[in-house]
Design an enzyme around this catalytic site. Structure first.
Site, PDB file in Angstrom:
ATOM      1  N   HIS A   1       1.702 -12.402 -27.206  1.00 40.37           N
ATOM      2  CA  HIS A   1       0.382 -12.863 -26.762  1.00 40.37           C
ATOM      3  C   HIS A   1       0.315 -12.960 -25.243  1.00 40.37           C
ATOM      4  O   HIS A   1       1.344 -13.011 -24.560  1.00 40.37           O
ATOM      5  CB  HIS A   1       0.024 -14.225 -27.390  1.00 40.37           C
ATOM      6  CG  HIS A   1       0.945 -15.335 -26.987  1.00 40.37           C
ATOM      7  ND1 HIS A   1       2.171 -15.547 -27.588  1.00 40.37           N
ATOM      8  CD2 HIS A   1       0.816 -16.301 -26.046  1.00 40.37           C
ATOM      9  CE1 HIS A   1       2.752 -16.591 -27.029  1.00 40.37           C
ATOM     10  NE2 HIS A   1       1.962 -17.068 -26.091  1.00 40.37           N
TER      11      HIS A   1
ATOM     12  N   VAL B   1      -3.214 -33.097 -10.888  1.00 42.37           N
ATOM     13  CA  VAL B   1      -2.604 -34.148 -10.059  1.00 42.37           C
ATOM     14  C   VAL B   1      -2.744 -35.481 -10.796  1.00 42.37           C
ATOM     15  O   VAL B   1      -3.186 -35.503 -11.935  1.00 42.37           O
ATOM     16  CB  VAL B   1      -3.290 -34.222  -8.668  1.00 42.37           C
ATOM     17  CG1 VAL B   1      -3.050 -32.947  -7.877  1.00 42.37           C
ATOM     18  CG2 VAL B   1      -4.798 -34.473  -8.809  1.00 42.37           C
TER      19      VAL B   1
ATOM     20  N   HIS C   1      -3.666  -6.809  -2.580  1.00 42.48           N
ATOM     21  CA  HIS C   1      -3.452  -5.543  -3.294  1.00 42.48           C
ATOM     22  C   HIS C   1      -3.191  -5.838  -4.777  1.00 42.48           C
ATOM     23  O   HIS C   1      -2.419  -6.740  -5.092  1.00 42.48           O
ATOM     24  CB  HIS C   1      -2.252  -4.811  -2.679  1.00 42.48           C
ATOM     25  CG  HIS C   1      -2.182  -3.389  -3.108  1.00 42.48           C
ATOM     26  ND1 HIS C   1      -2.805  -2.376  -2.424  1.00 42.48           N
ATOM     27  CD2 HIS C   1      -1.600  -2.819  -4.187  1.00 42.48           C
ATOM     28  CE1 HIS C   1      -2.587  -1.231  -3.054  1.00 42.48           C
ATOM     29  NE2 HIS C   1      -1.859  -1.483  -4.122  1.00 42.48           N
TER      30      HIS C   1
ATOM     31  N   LYS D   1      -9.899 -27.090 -10.538  1.00 47.16           N
ATOM     32  CA  LYS D   1      -9.300 -28.236 -11.229  1.00 47.16           C
ATOM     33  C   LYS D   1      -7.950 -28.512 -10.585  1.00 47.16           C
ATOM     34  O   LYS D   1      -7.151 -27.593 -10.381  1.00 47.16           O
ATOM     35  CB  LYS D   1      -9.110 -27.865 -12.705  1.00 47.16           C
ATOM     36  CG  LYS D   1      -8.035 -28.642 -13.404  1.00 47.16           C
ATOM     37  CD  LYS D   1      -8.535 -29.342 -14.624  1.00 47.16           C
ATOM     38  CE  LYS D   1      -7.506 -30.296 -15.198  1.00 47.16           C
ATOM     39  NZ  LYS D   1      -7.859 -31.686 -14.977  1.00 47.16           N
ATOM     40  N   PHE D   2      -7.710 -29.760 -10.259  1.00 39.41           N
ATOM     41  CA  PHE D   2      -6.410 -30.158  -9.724  1.00 39.41           C
ATOM     42  C   PHE D   2      -5.567 -30.737 -10.850  1.00 39.41           C
ATOM     43  O   PHE D   2      -6.055 -31.542 -11.634  1.00 39.41           O
ATOM     44  CB  PHE D   2      -6.570 -31.210  -8.621  1.00 39.41           C
ATOM     45  CG  PHE D   2      -7.104 -30.634  -7.341  1.00 39.41           C
ATOM     46  CD1 PHE D   2      -6.245 -30.033  -6.431  1.00 39.41           C
ATOM     47  CD2 PHE D   2      -8.459 -30.676  -7.048  1.00 39.41           C
ATOM     48  CE1 PHE D   2      -6.727 -29.482  -5.262  1.00 39.41           C
ATOM     49  CE2 PHE D   2      -8.957 -30.131  -5.876  1.00 39.41           C
ATOM     50  CZ  PHE D   2      -8.080 -29.539  -4.985  1.00 39.41           C
TER      51      PHE D   2
ATOM     52  N   HIS E   1      -1.553  -6.277  -7.948  1.00 39.82           N
ATOM     53  CA  HIS E   1      -0.133  -6.187  -8.292  1.00 39.82           C
ATOM     54  C   HIS E   1       0.269  -7.331  -9.196  1.00 39.82           C
ATOM     55  O   HIS E   1      -0.457  -8.324  -9.329  1.00 39.82           O
ATOM     56  CB  HIS E   1       0.723  -6.239  -7.023  1.00 39.82           C
ATOM     57  CG  HIS E   1       0.728  -7.595  -6.357  1.00 39.82           C
ATOM     58  ND1 HIS E   1      -0.324  -8.052  -5.603  1.00 39.82           N
ATOM     59  CD2 HIS E   1       1.649  -8.596  -6.372  1.00 39.82           C
ATOM     60  CE1 HIS E   1      -0.046  -9.271  -5.161  1.00 39.82           C
ATOM     61  NE2 HIS E   1       1.143  -9.629  -5.622  1.00 39.82           N
TER      62      HIS E   1
ATOM     63  N   GLU F   1      -2.349 -36.105 -14.628  1.00 40.66           N
ATOM     64  CA  GLU F   1      -1.580 -34.964 -15.157  1.00 40.66           C
ATOM     65  C   GLU F   1      -0.115 -35.046 -14.753  1.00 40.66           C
ATOM     66  O   GLU F   1       0.767 -34.726 -15.539  1.00 40.66           O
ATOM     67  CB  GLU F   1      -2.152 -33.628 -14.649  1.00 40.66           C
ATOM     68  CG  GLU F   1      -3.393 -33.161 -15.373  1.00 40.66           C
ATOM     69  CD  GLU F   1      -4.676 -33.722 -14.805  1.00 40.66           C
ATOM     70  OE1 GLU F   1      -4.600 -34.598 -13.910  1.00 40.66           O
ATOM     71  OE2 GLU F   1      -5.751 -33.295 -15.236  1.00 40.66           O
TER      72      GLU F   1
ATOM     73  N   ASP G   1      11.672  -7.625  -2.280  1.00 41.32           N
ATOM     74  CA  ASP G   1      12.506  -7.758  -1.084  1.00 41.32           C
ATOM     75  C   ASP G   1      12.916  -9.215  -0.833  1.00 41.32           C
ATOM     76  O   ASP G   1      13.805  -9.471  -0.024  1.00 41.32           O
ATOM     77  CB  ASP G   1      11.754  -7.217   0.148  1.00 41.32           C
ATOM     78  CG  ASP G   1      11.359  -5.755  -0.037  1.00 41.32           C
ATOM     79  OD1 ASP G   1      12.198  -4.981  -0.535  1.00 41.32           O
ATOM     80  OD2 ASP G   1      10.216  -5.397   0.307  1.00 41.32           O
TER      81      ASP G   1
ATOM     82  N   CYS H   1       0.825  -1.218   0.000  1.00 43.10           N
ATOM     83  CA  CYS H   1       0.000   0.000   0.000  1.00 43.10           C
ATOM     84  C   CYS H   1       0.858   1.268   0.000  1.00 43.10           C
ATOM     85  O   CYS H   1       1.986   1.267   0.493  1.00 43.10           O
ATOM     86  CB  CYS H   1      -0.902   0.014   1.234  1.00 43.10           C
ATOM     87  SG  CYS H   1      -2.342  -1.036   1.049  1.00 43.10           S
TER      88      CYS H   1
HETATM   89  P1  H2U Z   1       2.525 -12.549  -4.722  1.00 49.28           P
HETATM   90  O1  H2U Z   1       1.351 -12.177  -3.923  1.00 49.28           O
HETATM   91  O2  H2U Z   1       2.187 -12.847  -6.178  1.00 49.28           O
HETATM   92  O3  H2U Z   1       3.314 -13.625  -4.032  1.00 49.28           O
HETATM   93  O4  H2U Z   1       3.471 -11.246  -4.808  1.00 49.28           O
HETATM   94  C1  H2U Z   1       3.865 -10.508  -3.715  1.00 49.28           C
HETATM   95  C2  H2U Z   1       5.344 -10.299  -3.852  1.00 49.28           C
HETATM   96  O5  H2U Z   1       5.693  -9.178  -3.068  1.00 49.28           O
HETATM   97  C3  H2U Z   1       6.168 -11.482  -3.332  1.00 49.28           C
HETATM   98  O6  H2U Z   1       7.023 -11.941  -4.353  1.00 49.28           O
HETATM   99  C4  H2U Z   1       6.918  -9.401  -2.443  1.00 49.28           C
HETATM  100  C5  H2U Z   1       6.958 -10.895  -2.166  1.00 49.28           C
HETATM  101  O7  H2U Z   1       8.289 -11.363  -2.174  1.00 49.28           O
HETATM  102  N1  H2U Z   1       7.005  -8.585  -1.248  1.00 49.28           N
HETATM  103  C6  H2U Z   1       8.060  -7.718  -1.076  1.00 49.28           C
HETATM  104  O8  H2U Z   1       8.939  -7.640  -1.938  1.00 49.28           O
HETATM  105  N2  H2U Z   1       8.134  -6.947   0.051  1.00 49.28           N
HETATM  106  C7  H2U Z   1       7.233  -7.001   1.061  1.00 49.28           C
HETATM  107  O9  H2U Z   1       7.366  -6.297   2.031  1.00 49.28           O
HETATM  108  C8  H2U Z   1       6.054  -7.891   0.955  1.00 49.28           C
HETATM  109  C9  H2U Z   1       5.939  -8.718  -0.284  1.00 49.28           C
END
Ligand code: H2U
Length: 353
Positions: free
Chosen positions: A302, A320, A167, A317-318, A169, A323, A81, A58
């Site tokens: 694409h 597993v 969030h 769908k699994f 992203h 697959e 991070d 955020c």
């Molecule tokens: P996902 O929800 O797709 O896992 O993506 C969130 C990414 O955000 C995740 O790869 C990064 C996580 O490493 N992240 C940070 O880099 N710093 C943070 O403080 C929280 C999450």
């Protein structure tokens, strides 16, 4: 004497070839009639606040590593991070052992927030806001593509897909090596181009536009369809009407139209089971970095959407059993899935009067 029936693709099992991956999927539509007593996923919590001071994606929040997020109003990108790829790491020792091969892997990972509001998703954002996301993807691709052979932009949406944060992203992982999925597409598109003198996916989109069986939504520049060889029940591909090799070749009109098609297809996804539809999606185009100047006419830019849901907001769908041990299998045909999505409203269920 046994009666010989005519083949009906919505009744009778068959295998379909995926020319991009060079593999097959088993289609078993008769299984749609079977009773289901398997796992039911708990519906995701829908009450998401507009801003969460504890959420590290955020605006104005201090992330656990001590960095302050700016008071961003559009998109926001930062270096992950907890990256899976780093730049300054030692390379593995060279070896010519065929059973224990390793190779250097360098790269970087970024996180990109789509919008300052945590309670939004792509289908709930305006076309103009989605366009700013596309513009930021291009900025990142141009920047990372100067150095890295492959820049993978992908969005994991929904806890069911392993997404850790509501969030809106995506992530961008740039690597010195070509990952397996695009490598398969590279090999198979090049082979097709050499054999036919035309890019595979341009031939494919033109044939699909003639057949009209698997199209979900279109506009002047893009076609969203369920590929003939789809594995996930509601898997979709977004294809250009014009031969575009890489995302950076889009015109302004094509960028606007891409935002339009993204909003429309994800709205249909949400409307299918009246839920925030989970998926993993991402973009594939010609490689970058050391290959950015190479001839790449076999490539067609694409998008791929891989949603896990099958029967409802809670039944997925699994991949597993068969697959994992044999090959991908689906029940619902691609044509049936396309028809279901096509018939759905383009007005989001949360925005209906
Ligand atoms: P996902 O929800 O797709 O896992 O993506 C969130 C990414 O955000 C995740 O790869 C990064 C996580 O490493 N992240 C940070 O880099 N710093 C943070 O403080 C929280 C999450």
């Amino acid at each position: 004497m046994a009666q010989i029936m005519d083949f009906q693709p919505t009744e009778h099992q068959h295998v379909r070839f995926n020319p991009l991956r060079g593999d097959w999927v088993l289609v078993s539509p008769h299984r749609m009639k079977r009773p289901w007593a398997g796992q039911v996923e708990k519906p995701a919590e829908e009450e998401i606040p507009i801003h969460d001071p504890k959420n590290p994606l955020c605006p104005r929040v201090t992330r656990p590593n001590g960095e302050d997020n700016p008071d961003y109003t559009g998109t926001f990108v930062f270096t992950n991070d907890f990256p899976a790829l780093l730049e300054d790491v030692p390379s593995p020792p060279e070896s010519d052992d065929p059973l224990f091969r390793a190779a250097p892997a360098k790269g970087t990972c970024r996180v990109m927030c789509f919008h300052p509001h945590t309670n939004l998703t792509i289908p709930l954002m305006s076309v103009e806001e989605i366009r700013t996301v596309i513009d930021r993807w291009l900025t990142e691709l141009i920047d990372l593509g100067k150095k890295y052979l492959w820049v993978q932009i992908f969005e994991n949406k929904g806890a069911i897909m392993g997404c850790s944060n509501p969030h809106p992203h995506c992530q961008i992982w740039a690597s010195s090596f070509m990952p397996n999925e695009p490598k398969l597409k590279e090999v198979n598109q090049l082979k097709y181009y050499r054999e036919h003198g035309r890019p595979m996916l341009m031939d494919y989109v033109h044939r699909e536009l003639e057949k009209k069986e698997r199209i979900v939504v279109t506009n002047d520049h893009w076609v969203a369809l369920i590929p003939y060889w789809a594995v996930w029940p509601y898997e979709m591909m977004v294809l250009p009407r014009r031969h575009i090799v890489r995302m950076t070749q889009m015109t302004d009109q094509e960028k606007d139209a891409l935002a339009d098609i993204m909003k429309r297809l994800t709205t249909k996804y949400d409307n299918l089971f009246s839920c925030s539809f989970p998926y993993s999606m991402g973009w594939h185009g010609a490689p970058t970095g050391p290959q950015i100047e190479d001839e790449a006419s076999h490539w067609v830019f694409h998008g791929c959407y891989y949603p896990p849901l099958l029967r409802s907001a809670t039944i997925k769908k699994f991949m597993v059993g068969y697959e994992m041990l044999a090959q991908a299998q689906r029940d619902l045909t691609a044509e049936q899935a396309a028809q279901k999505l096509r018939e759905l409203s383009e007005v989001h269920y949360k925005e209906r009067k």
